[in-house]
Design an enzyme around this catalytic site. Structure first.
Site, PDB file in Angstrom:
ATOM      1  N   GLN A  44     -15.298  -0.323  -0.308  1.00  0.00           N
ATOM      2  CA  GLN A  44     -14.000  -0.173  -0.905  1.00  0.00           C
ATOM      3  C   GLN A  44     -13.252  -1.488  -0.924  1.00  0.00           C
ATOM      4  OE1 GLN A  44     -11.653   2.976   0.482  1.00  0.00           O
ATOM      5  NE2 GLN A  44     -10.168   2.728  -0.998  1.00  0.00           N
ATOM      6  N   PHE A  45     -13.126  -2.088  -1.930  1.00  0.00           N
ATOM      7  CA  PHE A  45     -12.626  -3.555  -2.066  1.00  0.00           C
ATOM      8  C   PHE A  45     -10.899  -3.471  -2.035  1.00  0.00           C
ATOM      9  CE2 PHE A  45     -11.700  -2.721  -6.481  1.00  0.00           C
ATOM     10  CZ  PHE A  45     -10.506  -3.661  -6.949  1.00  0.00           C
ATOM     11  N   THR A  46     -10.389  -2.257  -2.241  1.00  0.00           N
ATOM     12  CA  THR A  46      -9.114  -2.116  -2.210  1.00  0.00           C
ATOM     13  C   THR A  46      -8.708  -2.119  -0.887  1.00  0.00           C
ATOM     14  OG1 THR A  46      -9.137   0.110  -2.257  1.00  0.00           O
ATOM     15  CG2 THR A  46      -8.949  -1.012  -4.389  1.00  0.00           C
TER      16      THR A  46
END
Length: 150
Positions: free
Chosen positions: A78-80
């Site tokens: 999850q890059f966010t």
């Protein structure tokens, strides 16, 4: 490197309307990588995630790890998690690791966790895929772990 860890009675990843992977009792681990992360963080964080004592013992005290209860991990990229919202209302993802490097870190993190818990105890999402995540969070218990440059 940042992990959002949620104690789960069950969790699943759905891709294109189909269940891709699922776990019963264990941890949903959302993991994000930052530009300045070092590869050594992976070893530290995998040990921390697998050893985190957030499951209850017979006395009702959080004293057991996912390893102790023979639980499972569902690891999802999850890059966010690298998003910043210091100014304005729109997240800035400039600190997120480039995908070509992040996928290698993600795969190494998965392998380290499998080395600790066993191959069959670790399930994953698909790096970069659009996924739906289902979770029955027990507690609820959610812990944020970070390892960053000092």
């Amino acid at each position: 490197m940042k992990c959002c860890i949620q104690r789960a009675d069950s969790a699943y990843v759905e891709i294109d309307g189909k269940i891709y992977s699922q776990i019963e009792k264990g941890l949903l681990v959302l993991v994000g990588f930052f530009n300045n992360d070092e590869e050594s963080y992976i070893d530290f964080m995998s040990k921390k995630v697998c050893g985190l004592r957030i499951f209850e013992n017979d006395s009702g005290k959080m004293d057991l790890s996912v390893q102790d209860i023979e639980g499972e991990l569902l690891i999802v990229s999850q890059f966010t998690l690298a998003g910043e919202v210091k100014k304005g209302m729109r997240p800035d993802f400039m600190n997120a690791m480039h995908p070509e490097k992040a996928v290698r870190y993600y795969e190494k993190f998965i392998e380290k966790c499998k080395n600790i818990l066993g191959e069959s105890k670790v399930k994953t999402g698909v790096f970069g895929a659009k996924m739906k995540i289902g979770l029955v969070n027990n507690g609820p218990v959610t812990i944020i772990l970070e390892k960053q440059e000092k």
